[in-house]
Design an enzyme around this catalytic site. Structure first.
Site, PDB file in Angstrom:
ATOM      1  N   SER A   1     -17.320  38.448 -22.319  1.00  0.00           N
ATOM      2  CA  SER A   1     -17.414  39.447 -21.246  1.00  0.00           C
ATOM      3  C   SER A   1     -18.123  40.679 -21.783  1.00  0.00           C
ATOM      4  CB  SER A   1     -16.009  39.840 -20.757  1.00  0.00           C
ATOM      5  OG  SER A   1     -16.057  40.921 -19.834  1.00  0.00           O
TER       6      SER A   1
ATOM      7  N   TYR B   1      -7.221  42.214 -22.372  1.00  0.00           N
ATOM      8  CA  TYR B   1      -8.372  41.410 -21.995  1.00  0.00           C
ATOM      9  C   TYR B   1      -9.567  41.714 -22.905  1.00  0.00           C
ATOM     10  CZ  TYR B   1     -12.179  39.579 -19.070  1.00  0.00           C
ATOM     11  OH  TYR B   1     -13.282  38.911 -18.607  1.00  0.00           O
TER      12      TYR B   1
END
Length: 261
Positions: free
Chosen positions: A141, A156
């Site tokens: 990401s 995350y």
């Protein structure tokens, strides 16, 4: 037909980027193993591939479970005889909250799926890739790699940063076996991942930033799962045969602006 006759495993293939990638791989000639936690989650993906004349199987596994991954990978090898390409895609956003409000269980859940899941996916597929070489693509990401302003996304972001470290370490470790390891780093993508995101009190965190023209410089809108899938297929194909240990940001310039979305 960039992946003709390649045996490809896609984790988290029931929706979003995983589903789009599985479908595109099949259109490029691959034999696709669509993995998810339940058959129901991936059956539509498998059915669509077969309806178009492609070859696909479904396999059930929780990527964070070692026994699940041993069994799931064995099923793929039993069906296809080998594994040539792995897309380690399965993941969750998890809970986004201030560090002091994030429970240890919530932290562990995100780490288990995103990080332990990536490790187990590679651990049990690498012995099969070593037999003939191949490609691994990890779905990371922009968060934790070029963007740090999505308040509350510490768990995350930590997993996504760690996935890049895994990518680079594994690229060197596996190079002598002809295995390439790369990562894609999507920005905001129109998928269902928001369904497994819980934001708690994040509006009070971070530094206020306002970009009147928006934070998607290239298109003025989030990207699509298909755009990420095309990058994954490229990295998995022989067209990328001299690329390894590299992260590719797929965000329309979003992470260069570096603001919260």
């Amino acid at each position: 037909m960039q992946l003709r006759n390649k045996a490809c495993l896609v984790t988290g293939a029931g929706s979003g980027i995983g589903r789009s990638t599985a479908l595109l791989m099949a259109r490029e000639g691959a034999r696709v193993a669509a993995m998810s936690r339940t058959v129901e989650e991936v059956q539509e993906t498998v059915d669509e591939i077969r309806a178009a004349g492609g070859e696909a199987i479904s396999t059930c596994a929780d990527v964070s479970g070692e026994d699940d991954m041993i069994r799931g990978v064995a099923e793929v090898v039993a069906a296809f005889g080998t594994i040539d390409v792995v897309f380690a895609n399965a993941g969750v956003n998890g809970v986004w909250a201030a560090l002091e409000d994030l429970s240890a269980a919530e932290w562990d859940h995100t780490i288990a799926i995103n990080l332990r899941g990536t490790f187990l996916t590679l651990k049990y597929t690498i012995p099969h890739l070593k037999k003939q070489g191949g490609a691994v693509v990890i779905n990371s990401s922009v968060n934790g790699t070029r963007v740090f302003s999505n308040s509350g996304a510490t768990a995350y972001g930590a997993t996504k940063a760690a996935q890049i470290a895994i990518t680079k370490m594994a690229a060197l470790e596996l190079a002598e076996h002809g295995i390439r390891v790369n990562a894609v780093c999507p920005g905001a993508i129109e998928t269902e991942i928001g369904d497994n995101t819980e934001k708690r009190g994040t509006e009070q965190l971070g530094v206020p930033v306002d970009f009147p023209r928006g934070w998607h410089p290239l298109r003025g809108a989030p990207g699509t799962a298909d755009q990420v899938a095309r990058a994954v297929v490229f990295l998995a194909s022989d067209a990328a045969d001299h690329i390894t240990g590299t992260e590719m940001w797929i965000d329309g310039g979003e992470s260069l602006v570096g603001i919260k979305g």
